[in-house]
Design a protein around this motif. Structure first.
Motif, PDB file in Angstrom:
ATOM      1  N   LYS A 309      11.746  -6.211 -15.885  1.00  0.00           N
ATOM      2  CA  LYS A 309      11.254  -7.463 -15.785  1.00  0.00           C
ATOM      3  C   LYS A 309      10.107  -7.402 -14.945  1.00  0.00           C
ATOM      4  CE  LYS A 309      15.690  -9.870 -16.413  1.00  0.00           C
ATOM      5  NZ  LYS A 309      16.775 -10.788 -15.990  1.00  0.00           N
ATOM      6  N   ARG A 310       9.606  -6.448 -14.387  1.00  0.00           N
ATOM      7  CA  ARG A 310       8.376  -6.384 -13.449  1.00  0.00           C
ATOM      8  C   ARG A 310       7.163  -5.830 -14.293  1.00  0.00           C
ATOM      9  NH1 ARG A 310       9.622  -7.811  -8.047  1.00  0.00           N
ATOM     10  NH2 ARG A 310       7.340  -7.568  -7.620  1.00  0.00           N
ATOM     11  N   ILE A 311       7.591  -5.199 -15.455  1.00  0.00           N
ATOM     12  CA  ILE A 311       6.268  -4.575 -15.921  1.00  0.00           C
ATOM     13  C   ILE A 311       5.057  -5.509 -16.171  1.00  0.00           C
ATOM     14  CG2 ILE A 311       5.850  -3.498 -17.903  1.00  0.00           C
ATOM     15  CD1 ILE A 311       8.414  -1.979 -18.260  1.00  0.00           C
ATOM     16  N   SER A 312       5.294  -6.776 -16.386  1.00  0.00           N
ATOM     17  CA  SER A 312       4.158  -7.699 -16.491  1.00  0.00           C
ATOM     18  C   SER A 312       3.187  -7.450 -15.595  1.00  0.00           C
ATOM     19  CB  SER A 312       4.786  -8.943 -16.916  1.00  0.00           C
ATOM     20  OG  SER A 312       5.512  -9.449 -15.886  1.00  0.00           O
ATOM     21  N   ASP A 313       3.721  -7.293 -14.352  1.00  0.00           N
ATOM     22  CA  ASP A 313       2.796  -7.280 -13.145  1.00  0.00           C
ATOM     23  C   ASP A 313       2.021  -5.940 -12.655  1.00  0.00           C
ATOM     24  OD1 ASP A 313       3.650  -9.812 -12.498  1.00  0.00           O
ATOM     25  OD2 ASP A 313       5.446  -9.333 -11.358  1.00  0.00           O
ATOM     26  N   PHE A 314       2.298  -5.251 -13.852  1.00  0.00           N
ATOM     27  CA  PHE A 314       1.330  -3.746 -13.740  1.00  0.00           C
ATOM     28  C   PHE A 314       0.120  -4.052 -13.698  1.00  0.00           C
ATOM     29  CE2 PHE A 314       4.515   0.099 -14.652  1.00  0.00           C
ATOM     30  CZ  PHE A 314       5.523  -0.552 -13.900  1.00  0.00           C
ATOM     31  N   LYS A 315      -0.873  -3.434 -12.834  1.00  0.00           N
ATOM     32  CA  LYS A 315      -2.306  -3.396 -12.970  1.00  0.00           C
ATOM     33  C   LYS A 315      -2.854  -2.112 -12.217  1.00  0.00           C
ATOM     34  CE  LYS A 315      -2.414  -8.391 -11.755  1.00  0.00           C
ATOM     35  NZ  LYS A 315      -2.781  -9.418 -10.840  1.00  0.00           N
ATOM     36  N   LYS A 316      -3.894  -1.794 -12.366  1.00  0.00           N
ATOM     37  CA  LYS A 316      -4.863  -0.798 -12.045  1.00  0.00           C
ATOM     38  C   LYS A 316      -4.726  -0.681 -10.441  1.00  0.00           C
ATOM     39  CE  LYS A 316      -5.916   1.341 -15.844  1.00  0.00           C
ATOM     40  NZ  LYS A 316      -4.994   2.512 -16.537  1.00  0.00           N
ATOM     41  N   LEU A 317      -4.438   0.209  -9.714  1.00  0.00           N
ATOM     42  CA  LEU A 317      -4.767  -0.016  -8.179  1.00  0.00           C
ATOM     43  C   LEU A 317      -5.066   1.513  -7.657  1.00  0.00           C
ATOM     44  CD1 LEU A 317      -1.920   1.244  -6.675  1.00  0.00           C
ATOM     45  CD2 LEU A 317      -0.911  -0.685  -8.052  1.00  0.00           C
ATOM     46  N   ASN A 318      -5.726   1.465  -6.633  1.00  0.00           N
ATOM     47  CA  ASN A 318      -6.044   2.773  -5.998  1.00  0.00           C
ATOM     48  C   ASN A 318      -4.901   3.351  -5.196  1.00  0.00           C
ATOM     49  OD1 ASN A 318      -7.367   4.469  -3.672  1.00  0.00           O
ATOM     50  ND2 ASN A 318      -9.123   4.300  -5.179  1.00  0.00           N
ATOM     51  N   LEU A 319      -4.428   4.532  -5.189  1.00  0.00           N
ATOM     52  CA  LEU A 319      -3.353   5.127  -4.672  1.00  0.00           C
ATOM     53  C   LEU A 319      -3.795   5.306  -3.115  1.00  0.00           C
ATOM     54  CD1 LEU A 319      -0.505   6.435  -4.439  1.00  0.00           C
ATOM     55  CD2 LEU A 319      -1.491   8.398  -5.299  1.00  0.00           C
ATOM     56  N   LYS A 320      -4.994   5.789  -2.981  1.00  0.00           N
ATOM     57  CA  LYS A 320      -5.360   6.007  -1.333  1.00  0.00           C
ATOM     58  C   LYS A 320      -5.177   4.855  -0.591  1.00  0.00           C
ATOM     59  CE  LYS A 320      -8.907   8.329   1.184  1.00  0.00           C
ATOM     60  NZ  LYS A 320      -9.136   7.362   1.965  1.00  0.00           N
ATOM     61  N   LEU A 321      -5.774   3.356  -1.299  1.00  0.00           N
ATOM     62  CA  LEU A 321      -5.817   2.293  -0.571  1.00  0.00           C
ATOM     63  C   LEU A 321      -4.514   1.949  -0.309  1.00  0.00           C
ATOM     64  CD1 LEU A 321      -8.703   0.328  -2.214  1.00  0.00           C
ATOM     65  CD2 LEU A 321      -8.689   1.496  -0.061  1.00  0.00           C
ATOM     66  N   LEU A 322      -3.409   2.030  -1.103  1.00  0.00           N
ATOM     67  CA  LEU A 322      -1.948   1.610  -0.898  1.00  0.00           C
ATOM     68  C   LEU A 322      -1.687   2.535   0.263  1.00  0.00           C
ATOM     69  CD1 LEU A 322       0.654   0.292  -1.849  1.00  0.00           C
ATOM     70  CD2 LEU A 322       1.010   2.181  -3.536  1.00  0.00           C
ATOM     71  N   LEU A 323      -1.823   3.825   0.213  1.00  0.00           N
ATOM     72  CA  LEU A 323      -1.105   4.875   1.370  1.00  0.00           C
ATOM     73  C   LEU A 323      -2.046   4.354   2.645  1.00  0.00           C
ATOM     74  CD1 LEU A 323      -0.863   8.161  -0.483  1.00  0.00           C
ATOM     75  CD2 LEU A 323       1.006   6.403   0.055  1.00  0.00           C
ATOM     76  N   ASP A 324      -3.081   4.107   2.600  1.00  0.00           N
ATOM     77  CA  ASP A 324      -4.014   3.762   4.063  1.00  0.00           C
ATOM     78  C   ASP A 324      -3.144   2.172   4.544  1.00  0.00           C
ATOM     79  OD1 ASP A 324      -5.634   5.384   4.222  1.00  0.00           O
ATOM     80  OD2 ASP A 324      -6.952   4.508   2.994  1.00  0.00           O
ATOM     81  N   ASP A 325      -2.858   1.293   3.323  1.00  0.00           N
ATOM     82  CA  ASP A 325      -2.045   0.082   4.229  1.00  0.00           C
ATOM     83  C   ASP A 325      -0.703   0.441   4.681  1.00  0.00           C
ATOM     84  OD1 ASP A 325      -4.313  -1.230   3.335  1.00  0.00           O
ATOM     85  OD2 ASP A 325      -3.425  -1.873   1.489  1.00  0.00           O
ATOM     86  N   LEU A 326      -0.020   1.382   3.926  1.00  0.00           N
ATOM     87  CA  LEU A 326       1.260   1.756   4.261  1.00  0.00           C
ATOM     88  C   LEU A 326       1.171   2.480   5.852  1.00  0.00           C
ATOM     89  CD1 LEU A 326       4.316   2.191   3.497  1.00  0.00           C
ATOM     90  CD2 LEU A 326       3.730   4.504   2.752  1.00  0.00           C
ATOM     91  N   TYR A 327       0.255   3.464   6.115  1.00  0.00           N
ATOM     92  CA  TYR A 327      -0.064   4.046   7.237  1.00  0.00           C
ATOM     93  C   TYR A 327      -0.317   3.172   8.313  1.00  0.00           C
ATOM     94  CZ  TYR A 327      -2.105   6.797  11.068  1.00  0.00           C
ATOM     95  OH  TYR A 327      -2.522   7.662  12.113  1.00  0.00           O
ATOM     96  N   GLU A 328      -1.182   2.210   7.979  1.00  0.00           N
ATOM     97  CA  GLU A 328      -1.863   1.404   8.822  1.00  0.00           C
ATOM     98  C   GLU A 328      -0.556   0.203   9.489  1.00  0.00           C
ATOM     99  OE1 GLU A 328      -5.021  -2.429   9.390  1.00  0.00           O
ATOM    100  OE2 GLU A 328      -4.961  -1.000   7.795  1.00  0.00           O
ATOM    101  N   TYR A 329       0.321   0.113   8.747  1.00  0.00           N
ATOM    102  CA  TYR A 329       1.095  -0.753   8.775  1.00  0.00           C
ATOM    103  C   TYR A 329       2.533  -0.142   9.719  1.00  0.00           C
ATOM    104  CZ  TYR A 329       5.146  -4.442   8.118  1.00  0.00           C
ATOM    105  OH  TYR A 329       6.202  -5.375   8.445  1.00  0.00           O
ATOM    106  N   TYR A 330       3.101   1.038   9.563  1.00  0.00           N
ATOM    107  CA  TYR A 330       4.007   1.687  10.224  1.00  0.00           C
ATOM    108  C   TYR A 330       3.213   2.370  11.530  1.00  0.00           C
ATOM    109  CZ  TYR A 330       7.243  -0.179   6.729  1.00  0.00           C
ATOM    110  OH  TYR A 330       8.024  -0.704   5.951  1.00  0.00           O
ATOM    111  N   GLY A 331       2.092   2.560  11.432  1.00  0.00           N
ATOM    112  CA  GLY A 331       1.464   3.561  12.402  1.00  0.00           C
ATOM    113  C   GLY A 331       2.015   2.734  14.076  1.00  0.00           C
ATOM    114  N   LEU A 332       1.866   1.445  14.041  1.00  0.00           N
ATOM    115  CA  LEU A 332       2.374   0.998  15.314  1.00  0.00           C
ATOM    116  C   LEU A 332       3.966   0.948  15.707  1.00  0.00           C
ATOM    117  CD1 LEU A 332      -0.252  -2.252  15.223  1.00  0.00           C
ATOM    118  CD2 LEU A 332      -0.345  -0.166  16.729  1.00  0.00           C
TER     119      LEU A 332
END
Length: 466
Positions: A309-332
């Motif tokens: 049911k969530r396939i309709s929300d699929f979009k193009k996205l940059n994998l590196k930016l996603l992992l950067d956000d993950l690192y920044e959030y859990y770094g602290l």
């Protein structure tokens, strides 16, 4: 409908097939035989009549047997002769021709066409070429003509070729019957084999329906080819159904087990509040209710993801930016626990298609588990490597890891490794991770991180490199 029901049976279909084969073979064979036989007879009779008419014309001019004798002898001088002639006087004595005599039963058959056999040795002078040493006879069709002076002229034609063709057609008919019988036997054997296999499938299905035992399987040692593929597919379906039923049963047990404690606490808080015990507040009840609602929301979210049911929300996205956000959030968060969080995603600059929020939530669950189970001064590494046309993302920690016996179970709802049962959580985090990765067609693997710890790898196959 009755006809369709009748031919839907394999045995009846085989009988129908054999019947149609026999009838069609008989009709075609009979038609060919009659057509050829009639055509050969018509042509031979026309030739004999024309030959006899020529001799009659000669006789009508001279009215003497001598003229016919000369005509017959002249005709027999042809070495390519394919005819038989016999001219007898009124007493039945031979005057001319390449035959000694004829059977007595055809002496008085004036104007009739007679078919009979003449031994090879009963021919005088030129004669048709001998054909068969096993059947030393000429097959001859003869026309007799009675003349005015009492003499009789017999004109015959060799019909060996026609007879051989007739016999060949008959042999072909018998061969066709033999082939039809062979095909019928093969058809019945194949039908019996297929029917036996269908009966085994039917028996297995009825056993499951009657007993509810999903462990029953179709034995495949008696099948091969497509039947074996059918058995394998059916057994795989049963395996999947059994896994689903076991999963539902396990989920039910886990829900009952995991919700029993918070519901018990909720009941205790309500009873304490009714008794006006000071240590219990409305906030206690609210927090416990939120935890229960959170569990059911997680279950609903996993179900929605698994149903696409969530396939309709699929979009193009940059994998590196996603992992950067993950690192920044859990770094602290990692730093607060004195855990080193390493980042190596320089080669992750690739574009993928997916739901950013779901992917971030899935990776967050992995990072939270890694931080939860990694001891102080431990190390967590977030890494991305390009492998051909695919991108592999790995999250490695130095915690206690997961036993091999549990690695295939941890993605099930409410499943918790023995060592983590006393830690906060509802056992749904990795189930959600698996659902998200399956939705995105990302291959996930659990590996050991030597000397201790766990390594989760995620392989993205649908990427566009930058």
């Amino acid at each position: 409908m009755k006809i369709l029901s009748w031919i839907s049976s394999i045995r009846h279909l085989a009988i129908l097939y054999v019947g149609v084969l026999f009838v069609s073979s008989g009709v075609v064979g009979t038609f060919l035989y009659i057509a050829y036989h009639n055509n050969a007879n018509t042509e031979t009779r026309a030739a004999l009549k024309a030959d006899a008419r020529g001799f009659i014309d000669i006789y009508s001019i001279s009215k003497t047997a001598d003229s016919l004798r000369n005509a017959v002898n002249q005709r027999l001088k042809n070495r390519d002769v394919s005819s038989f002639y016999l001219l007898n006087d009124s007493n039945g004595k031979r005057i001319a021709g390449n035959l000694y005599s004829l059977p007595k039963e055809i002496d008085d058959r004036d104007g009739d066409f007679i078919t009979y056999e003449i031994p090879y040795g009963k021919v005088i002078g030129n004669a048709p070429q001998e054909h068969n040493i096993f059947h030393p006879f000429y097959d001859v069709m003869t026309l007799s003509v009675a003349l005015d002076d009492g003499s009789t002229l017999y004109v015959g034609r060799d019909i060996d070729a026609f007879e051989n063709s007739r016999k060949a057609i008959i042999w072909l008919a018998w061969i066709a019957v033999g082939l039809a019988c062979t095909l019928a036997l093969i058809g019945f054997m194949m039908g019996a084999l297929i029917l036996k296999h269908i009966q085994i499938i039917n028996k297995t299905a009825n056993t499951i329906i009657e007993t509810g035992d999903l462990s029953s399987r179709i034995p495949d040692e008696y099948s091969a080819g497509d039947l074996k593929k059918l058995s394998t597919t059916f057994n795989n379906m049963l395996n999947h159904i059994q896994d689903l039923v076991e999963g539902i049963r396990q989920v039910s047990d886990n829900i009952a087990h995991d919700l029993r404690t918070p519901l018990t606490r909720l009941k205790y808080y309500i009873e304490a509040l009714k008794n006006e015990e000071a240590e219990v507040t409305i906030d206690n009840i609210s927090n416990e209710t939120d935890r229960i609602i959170s569990t059911f929301n997680a279950l609903l979210g996993i179900a929605n993801i698994e149903h696409g049911k969530r396939i309709s929300d699929f979009k193009k996205l940059n994998l590196k930016l996603l992992l950067d956000d993950l690192y920044e959030y859990y770094g602290l968060i990692a730093k607060e626990k004195n855990i080193t969080l390493n980042l190596d995603i320089s080669s992750a600059n690739a574009e993928i298609t997916g739901d950013k929020n779901l992917l971030f939530q899935a990776f967050s669950n992995i990072m939270e588990n890694a931080i939860k189970f990694t001891p102080e001064e431990g190390v967590i590494t977030l890494k991305a490597d390009c492998e051909g046309n695919a991108m592999k993302v790995s999250i490695t920690d130095t915690g206690p890891g997961i036993p091999d016996s549990d690695k295939q179970q941890v993605f099930r709802r409410f499943y918790r490794v023995d060592g983590s049962r006393n830690t906060p959580g509802n056992g749904l985090g990795l189930a959600l991770v698996k659902a998200v990765m399956d939705l995105h067609k990302i291959k996930i693997s659990l590996l050991d991180n030597k000397p201790s710890g766990l390594c989760l790898t995620f392989v993205f196959s649908d990427i566009n490199k930058h």
